[in-house]
Motif scaffolding. Structure first.
Motif, PDB file in Angstrom:
ATOM      1  N   ASP A  41       0.851  -1.182   0.000  1.00 40.14           N
ATOM      2  CA  ASP A  41       0.000   0.000   0.000  1.00 40.14           C
ATOM      3  C   ASP A  41       0.902   1.252   0.000  1.00 40.14           C
ATOM      4  O   ASP A  41       1.771   1.360   0.875  1.00 40.14           O
ATOM      5  CB  ASP A  41      -0.849  -0.069   1.275  1.00 40.14           C
ATOM      6  CG  ASP A  41      -1.935   0.977   1.378  1.00 40.14           C
ATOM      7  OD1 ASP A  41      -2.035   1.839   0.495  1.00 40.14           O
ATOM      8  OD2 ASP A  41      -2.680   0.909   2.375  1.00 40.14           O
ATOM      9  N   ALA A  42       0.723   2.207  -0.887  1.00 41.64           N
ATOM     10  CA  ALA A  42      -0.261   2.262  -1.940  1.00 41.64           C
ATOM     11  C   ALA A  42       0.331   1.960  -3.325  1.00 41.64           C
ATOM     12  O   ALA A  42      -0.288   1.306  -4.152  1.00 41.64           O
ATOM     13  CB  ALA A  42      -0.895   3.652  -1.978  1.00 41.64           C
ATOM     14  N   ARG A  43       1.559   2.421  -3.566  1.00 43.17           N
ATOM     15  CA  ARG A  43       2.026   2.384  -4.952  1.00 43.17           C
ATOM     16  C   ARG A  43       2.460   0.999  -5.420  1.00 43.17           C
ATOM     17  O   ARG A  43       2.558   0.764  -6.628  1.00 43.17           O
ATOM     18  CB  ARG A  43       3.132   3.433  -5.158  1.00 43.17           C
ATOM     19  CG  ARG A  43       2.529   4.829  -5.262  1.00 43.17           C
ATOM     20  CD  ARG A  43       3.585   5.872  -5.389  1.00 43.17           C
ATOM     21  NE  ARG A  43       3.850   6.546  -4.136  1.00 43.17           N
ATOM     22  CZ  ARG A  43       4.854   7.386  -3.947  1.00 43.17           C
ATOM     23  NH1 ARG A  43       5.695   7.631  -4.920  1.00 43.17           N
ATOM     24  NH2 ARG A  43       5.017   7.977  -2.786  1.00 43.17           N
ATOM     25  N   ASP A 103       7.124  -3.343  -4.774  1.00 48.09           N
ATOM     26  CA  ASP A 103       6.815  -1.936  -4.504  1.00 48.09           C
ATOM     27  C   ASP A 103       7.352  -1.106  -5.669  1.00 48.09           C
ATOM     28  O   ASP A 103       8.102  -1.608  -6.502  1.00 48.09           O
ATOM     29  CB  ASP A 103       7.430  -1.496  -3.170  1.00 48.09           C
ATOM     30  CG  ASP A 103       6.703  -0.314  -2.549  1.00 48.09           C
ATOM     31  OD1 ASP A 103       5.708   0.170  -3.130  1.00 48.09           O
ATOM     32  OD2 ASP A 103       7.131   0.129  -1.473  1.00 48.09           O
ATOM     33  N   ASP A 104       6.960   0.150  -5.713  1.00 48.79           N
ATOM     34  CA  ASP A 104       7.409   1.000  -6.828  1.00 48.79           C
ATOM     35  C   ASP A 104       8.861   1.441  -6.656  1.00 48.79           C
ATOM     36  O   ASP A 104       9.619   1.485  -7.620  1.00 48.79           O
ATOM     37  CB  ASP A 104       6.492   2.227  -6.993  1.00 48.79           C
ATOM     38  CG  ASP A 104       6.528   3.151  -5.786  1.00 48.79           C
ATOM     39  OD1 ASP A 104       6.650   2.640  -4.640  1.00 48.79           O
ATOM     40  OD2 ASP A 104       6.438   4.377  -5.971  1.00 48.79           O
TER      41      ASP A 104
END
Ligand code: PRP
Ligand code: MG
Length: 155
Positions: A41-43, A103-104
């Motif tokens: 969460d979030a990206r 994750d980003d």
């Protein structure tokens, strides 16, 4: 801290598709078979579910605290400014399930470390942690208690 933004990737459908393809192919080439993709969460939610769909395996969300029903466990971590807490449902993973965390961005590594600690505390095997962008000068990968793969590196 310089802000590396991943949203331009999604403005171009082909670039976004290629990005998902590269991430997915990397998972397919791991020597350990992967049972599920965990997104942060979030990206991390932008990339994780698309990868899980391509791989035809489950997607498991790790959320910011206070959003999930049922029995959960939490892990707090430091950010550049302040702190945050991650939370996962105890029923989300089973013991020895082999997961990849997505994750980003990896900056200080605090976020990815917290996620890996959560998954490990539930008995999951963290096969790899994956990010689209790694900011190498921050040495975040040293904090992550699992192998780390980054698609793009910036100093
Ligand atoms: C950003 C980014 C990573 C994290 C990386 O998330 O999406 O998750 O920071 O930083 P770190 O390696 O120093 O921990 P952020 O907490 O800003 O929130 P968001 O994903 O909810 O937008
Ligand atoms: Mg984030």
């Amino acid at each position: 801290l310089l802000h590396r933004d991943i949203f331009p990737v999604m403005k171009n459908a082909e670039v976004f598709q290629d990005c998902i393809s590269l991430l997915t192919e990397h998972v397919e080439h791991l020597t350990t078979p992967v049972d599920a993709i965990v997104g942060l969460d979030a990206r991390g939610f932008i990339f994780g579910p698309l990868m899980a769909q391509r791989l035809n395996i489950p997607f498991i969300p790790v959320r910011k605290a206070g959003k999930l029903p049922g029995e959960t466990i939490k892990y707090s971590y430091q950010l550049e400014y302040g702190s945050d807490t991650f939370e996962i449902q105890k029923s989300a993973v089973h013991c020895r399930q082999r997961v990849v965390i997505v994750d980003d961005l990896l900056a200080t590594g605090g976020t990815m470390k917290a996620a890996a600690m959560l998954l490990k505390s539930l008995g999951a095997e963290v096969v790899e942690c994956m990010v689209v962008i790694e900011l190498t000068s921050l040495k975040g990968r040293d904090k992550v208690p699992a192998p780390l793969y980054s698609m793009i590196q910036y100093h």
